[in-house]
Design a protein around this motif. Structure first.
Motif, PDB file in Angstrom:
ATOM      1  N   ASN A 103       0.796  -1.232   0.000  1.00 38.00           N
ATOM      2  CA  ASN A 103       0.000   0.000   0.000  1.00 38.00           C
ATOM      3  C   ASN A 103       0.827   1.279   0.000  1.00 38.00           C
ATOM      4  O   ASN A 103       0.282   2.374  -0.039  1.00 38.00           O
ATOM      5  CB  ASN A 103      -1.014   0.013   1.153  1.00 38.00           C
ATOM      6  N   GLU A 150      -8.692   8.746  13.019  1.00 39.26           N
ATOM      7  CA  GLU A 150      -8.177   8.349  11.716  1.00 39.26           C
ATOM      8  C   GLU A 150      -6.946   9.182  11.385  1.00 39.26           C
ATOM      9  O   GLU A 150      -6.899  10.387  11.652  1.00 39.26           O
ATOM     10  CB  GLU A 150      -9.243   8.550  10.634  1.00 39.26           C
ATOM     11  N   GLU A 206      -7.094  -1.509   0.101  1.00 41.00           N
ATOM     12  CA  GLU A 206      -6.541  -1.042   1.373  1.00 41.00           C
ATOM     13  C   GLU A 206      -6.204  -2.244   2.258  1.00 41.00           C
ATOM     14  O   GLU A 206      -6.571  -3.375   1.954  1.00 41.00           O
ATOM     15  CB  GLU A 206      -7.520  -0.074   2.072  1.00 41.00           C
ATOM     16  N   GLU A 207      -5.499  -1.976   3.355  1.00 36.52           N
ATOM     17  CA  GLU A 207      -4.865  -3.020   4.155  1.00 36.52           C
ATOM     18  C   GLU A 207      -5.811  -4.147   4.574  1.00 36.52           C
ATOM     19  O   GLU A 207      -5.514  -5.327   4.360  1.00 36.52           O
ATOM     20  CB  GLU A 207      -4.223  -2.382   5.390  1.00 36.52           C
ATOM     21  N   LYS A 208      -6.937  -3.807   5.177  1.00 38.62           N
ATOM     22  CA  LYS A 208      -7.858  -4.827   5.679  1.00 38.62           C
ATOM     23  C   LYS A 208      -8.374  -5.717   4.543  1.00 38.62           C
ATOM     24  O   LYS A 208      -8.425  -6.944   4.665  1.00 38.62           O
ATOM     25  CB  LYS A 208      -9.035  -4.176   6.403  1.00 38.62           C
ATOM     26  N   SER A 209      -8.732  -5.091   3.438  1.00 36.68           N
ATOM     27  CA  SER A 209      -9.235  -5.839   2.279  1.00 36.68           C
ATOM     28  C   SER A 209      -8.165  -6.766   1.723  1.00 36.68           C
ATOM     29  O   SER A 209      -8.450  -7.919   1.358  1.00 36.68           O
ATOM     30  CB  SER A 209      -9.689  -4.862   1.189  1.00 36.68           C
ATOM     31  N   GLY A 225      -1.256   0.777  -3.081  1.00 31.46           N
ATOM     32  CA  GLY A 225      -2.606   0.334  -2.754  1.00 31.46           C
ATOM     33  C   GLY A 225      -3.442  -0.053  -3.963  1.00 31.46           C
ATOM     34  O   GLY A 225      -4.676  -0.033  -3.905  1.00 31.46           O
TER      35      GLY A 225
END
Length: 333
Positions: A44, A202, A82-85, A78
């Motif tokens: 990412n 955030e 994104e990271e979680k996905s 990315g």
């Protein structure tokens, strides 16, 4: 009789021609003529960021060690999500490899959370000797059962505090400050143990929140302080490295199960051998960041004696000792 021999001769010639055609006429085995297997690695960060540089070195080494049978394409910035996905897609096997921070990975390996403990290592030498050694590999193996395979740790620097109010030299100077933290229980506990008020937020909101006085500052590594331009609104950076959560290079279980033992060894070797390249790129970025923020008027306060800071966060070790005690011993002794 001669006609029979002549017929047999032509049959043999025909068979030789057929067999030669099946082999491509090049003398190569079928394995040599196979197309390389192309894998995708999700990253990412931008193309020139240290973790991307490390991932590209890993890709180069894998191709070299497998004689070109595996080719890894690194998708930076990315591009794959994104990271979680990305983590979820690696678990499903739709993405082969990725690099992510260890903090969100505590959801899949509770043990990996030990790396969030404050002032865990005495110094960088101890930290990387452990992470690159047997204990580090043992810790990476705790992803078993999550459809993730840990390959190596990458450098993400040391997190420190910065603010817009005053220089922080001792834990007492933290008293009353409102600091942004990651949305994790241990991050909140650490900041509050040091006397400040922890405000989960955030990351993209931090700049304006400091600028408008909603918070007084935050915590992060020096390159992030620089690249996010937080140095423009929070001039005091306390360089005391209270936490050093690393990055993790991961493979999908689906990919891993498809590899031979020889190729698994090659992938692990490539991952570990890419670490020095990634760490060197990180050190260069830290150097550049330090120079730039100083030139722009920021004050970097170096803390030489962290003993008072270690003492101040002892409640964190009291709270999480039962959970991480065994790993703390393995990593620090």
């Amino acid at each position: 009789m001669n006609k029979k021999l002549l017929s047999l001769f032509f049959v043999l010639i025909f068979l030789v021609i057929v067999l030669a055609a099946c082999d491509g006429g090049s003398g190569k085995t079928s394995g040599d003529s196979e197309e390389p297997i192309t894998l995708r690695l999700a990253e990412n960060q931008p193309e020139d960021y240290p973790t991307t540089i490390g991932a590209k070195e890993f890709a180069r080494l894998v191709e070299e060690k497998t004689n070109g049978r595996y080719k890894i394409e690194v998708y930076a910035g990315g591009q794959l999500g994104e990271e979680k996905s990305v983590i979820e897609q690696v678990q499903l096997g739709s993405i082969d490899l990725t690099r992510v921070n260890a903090v969100p990975l505590a959801e899949f390996s509770e043990d990996i959370g030990v790396l969030s403990m404050p002032y865990l290592f005495e110094d960088e030498e101890q930290k990387w000797k452990k992470l690159n050694g047997e204990v580090g590999q043992e810790l990476l193996s705790t992803f078993e059962g999550s459809n993730l395979v840990g390959l190596a740790f990458y450098d993400s620097g040391e997190r420190s505090f910065y603010n817009s109010v005053r220089p922080i030299k001792t834990p007492e100077d933290m008293e009353g400050l409102k600091l942004r933290v990651q949305n994790s229980e241990i991050a909140i506990d650490i900041v509050e143990a040091l006397g400040a008020s922890a405000t989960p937020m955030e990351y993209g909101e931090v700049y304006s929140a400091i600028q408008t006085g909603v918070i007084d500052g935050g915590e992060n590594n020096l390159p992030s302080y620089y690249t996010a331009n937080h140095y423009e609104v929070a001039k005091y950076f306390t360089d005391n490295g209270y936490q050093g959560v690393p990055e993790v290079l991961l493979a999908s279980q689906q990919l891993w199960d498809s590899l031979s033992d020889k190729d698994k060894k090659a992938f692990r070797e490539a991952a570990l051998e890419s670490v020095p390249v990634q760490r060197e790129a990180w050190a260069e970025l830290v150097k550049k960041s330090r120079k730039t923020v100083k030139e722009n008027g920021s004050k970097i306060i170096k803390v030489d004696d962290i003993t008072p800071w270690r003492e101040a966060v002892q409640p964190i070790y009291d709270k999480y000792g039962d959970k991480y005690g065994e790993w703390i011993d393995k990593l620090t002794k």
